[in-house]
Design a protein around this motif. Structure first.
Motif, PDB file in Angstrom:
ATOM      1  N   PRO A 185     -14.911  -3.019   7.221  1.00 58.95           N
ATOM      2  CA  PRO A 185     -14.526  -2.009   8.222  1.00 58.95           C
ATOM      3  C   PRO A 185     -13.019  -1.788   8.297  1.00 58.95           C
ATOM      4  CG  PRO A 185     -16.195  -3.478   9.104  1.00 58.95           C
ATOM      5  CD  PRO A 185     -15.738  -4.088   7.820  1.00 58.95           C
ATOM      6  N   ALA A 186     -12.252  -2.867   8.259  1.00 59.33           N
ATOM      7  CA  ALA A 186     -10.795  -2.741   8.336  1.00 59.33           C
ATOM      8  C   ALA A 186     -10.237  -2.048   7.099  1.00 59.33           C
ATOM      9  CB  ALA A 186     -10.159  -4.119   8.497  1.00 59.33           C
ATOM     10  N   LEU A 187     -10.755  -2.405   5.937  1.00 63.34           N
ATOM     11  CA  LEU A 187     -10.257  -1.822   4.694  1.00 63.34           C
ATOM     12  C   LEU A 187     -10.611  -0.349   4.562  1.00 63.34           C
ATOM     13  CD1 LEU A 187     -10.883  -4.673   2.109  1.00 63.34           C
ATOM     14  CD2 LEU A 187      -8.706  -3.843   2.963  1.00 63.34           C
ATOM     15  N   SER A 188     -11.762   0.038   5.094  1.00 63.31           N
ATOM     16  CA  SER A 188     -12.154   1.443   5.007  1.00 63.31           C
ATOM     17  C   SER A 188     -11.173   2.331   5.770  1.00 63.31           C
ATOM     18  CB  SER A 188     -13.575   1.637   5.554  1.00 63.31           C
ATOM     19  OG  SER A 188     -13.634   1.273   6.928  1.00 63.31           O
ATOM     20  N   GLY A 189     -10.634   1.809   6.869  1.00 58.76           N
ATOM     21  CA  GLY A 189      -9.643   2.558   7.623  1.00 58.76           C
ATOM     22  C   GLY A 189      -8.273   2.499   6.986  1.00 58.76           C
ATOM     23  N   VAL A 190      -7.915   1.314   6.488  1.00 58.23           N
ATOM     24  CA  VAL A 190      -6.604   1.117   5.872  1.00 58.23           C
ATOM     25  C   VAL A 190      -6.437   1.974   4.629  1.00 58.23           C
ATOM     26  CG1 VAL A 190      -5.235  -0.555   4.563  1.00 58.23           C
ATOM     27  CG2 VAL A 190      -6.191  -1.200   6.780  1.00 58.23           C
ATOM     28  N   SER A 191      -7.488   2.064   3.815  1.00 55.87           N
ATOM     29  CA  SER A 191      -7.397   2.759   2.534  1.00 55.87           C
ATOM     30  C   SER A 191      -7.066   4.239   2.682  1.00 55.87           C
ATOM     31  CB  SER A 191      -8.710   2.603   1.760  1.00 55.87           C
ATOM     32  OG  SER A 191      -9.796   3.180   2.484  1.00 55.87           O
ATOM     33  N   ILE A 224       3.105  -3.000   2.513  1.00 58.37           N
ATOM     34  CA  ILE A 224       2.846  -4.236   1.762  1.00 58.37           C
ATOM     35  C   ILE A 224       1.821  -5.112   2.481  1.00 58.37           C
ATOM     36  CG2 ILE A 224       3.905  -6.438   1.091  1.00 58.37           C
ATOM     37  CD1 ILE A 224       6.415  -4.831   0.355  1.00 58.37           C
ATOM     38  N   VAL A 225       1.957  -5.211   3.788  1.00 59.93           N
ATOM     39  CA  VAL A 225       0.995  -6.006   4.570  1.00 59.93           C
ATOM     40  C   VAL A 225      -0.411  -5.431   4.421  1.00 59.93           C
ATOM     41  CG1 VAL A 225       0.292  -6.681   6.890  1.00 59.93           C
ATOM     42  CG2 VAL A 225       2.701  -6.823   6.228  1.00 59.93           C
ATOM     43  N   LEU A 226      -0.511  -4.109   4.503  1.00 62.63           N
ATOM     44  CA  LEU A 226      -1.820  -3.464   4.371  1.00 62.63           C
ATOM     45  C   LEU A 226      -2.375  -3.632   2.964  1.00 62.63           C
ATOM     46  CD1 LEU A 226      -1.213  -0.158   6.371  1.00 62.63           C
ATOM     47  CD2 LEU A 226      -2.316  -2.258   7.148  1.00 62.63           C
TER      48      LEU A 226
END
Length: 232
Positions: free
Chosen positions: A123-129, A154-156
């Protein structure tokens, strides 16, 4: 101190070339092994049904999906998705892929730690991407005035790298479960087992290269960040 990003950039290029080679090799192996009939004459769907049943899994559906090498297990709706060339095929490659995807279903049913961790990251990566590439681009363009956007980027990006490396034990474990089961169940002959193992090896290598490429790219951005900090 001046940080030279040249070597890291070279590693990124090498990883991209390695990815292309492994993808080509994987498709070549799958095409070769898909043309060799399975001695047990079981289809990918039938093999998946047997493996799920043998592990007492009754709440997972097996469905056919379009495309090539699109096979995957979806923990959200508990479905084993087999591509058209695997679903009805009766070959060593189909046996390997069908059992591998069911291996993920077994991981899910037994609460395999690495799979749970990876699923929690989705879920977090789907938003970050969605916005991470723009943040990184802005960070590089604004590096002479501020390091904050690049630092955030860089953190993301590090989250995607962690995800890539967490994926490795998940994939290798699913393949090990698959190979052990098709051998124990008598689905394949020794020769077919060797072909199935080879096919899954090349499939696993795509994840290895992806993880290395992600790490190299992360280090590349870190080197830009460090170089920008030293010039301030």
């Amino acid at each position: 101190m001046y940080y030279n990003s040249g070597p890291i950039y070279f590693i990124v290029i090498l990883a991209m070339l390695a990815s292309w080679f492994i993808q080509w090799r994987l498709r070549s192996k799958m095409t070769k092994y898909s043309q060799i009939g399975l001695h047990s004459n079981l289809s990918g769907r039938q093999i998946a049904e047997l493996m799920l049943a043998d592990h007492g899994i009754t709440d997972v559906r097996i469905i056919s999906t379009e495309g090539r090498l699109t096979d995957h297990y979806n923990p959200a709706d508990k479905t084993v998705n087999l591509s058209e060339e695997v679903y009805d095929a009766r070959s060593a490659s189909a046996a390997a892929i069908a059992a591998h995807e069911c291996g993920h279903a077994v991981q899910h049913a037994t609460a395999y730690g690495a799979l749970q961790f990876r699923s929690a990251m989705v879920p977090a990566l789907s938003g970050v991407s969605r916005f991470m590439p723009f943040i990184l681009l802005a960070g590089v363009l604004m590096i002479k005035t501020t390091l904050i956007p690049l630092g955030v980027g860089i953190v993301l990006f590090s989250l995607t790298t962690i995800f890539a490396f967490v994926t490795l034990p998940v994939e290798f474990d699913a393949s090990n479960r698959a190979l052990a089961w098709i051998d124990r169940r008598g689905i394949v002959t020794p020769q077919e087992h060797a072909m199935a193992k080879d096919a899954l090896h090349w499939a696993a290598m795509t994840y290895v290269v992806a993880a290395i490429s992600s790490l190299a790219t992360l280090l590349y951005y870190v080197s830009i960040f460090m170089g920008g900090r030293d010039r301030r």
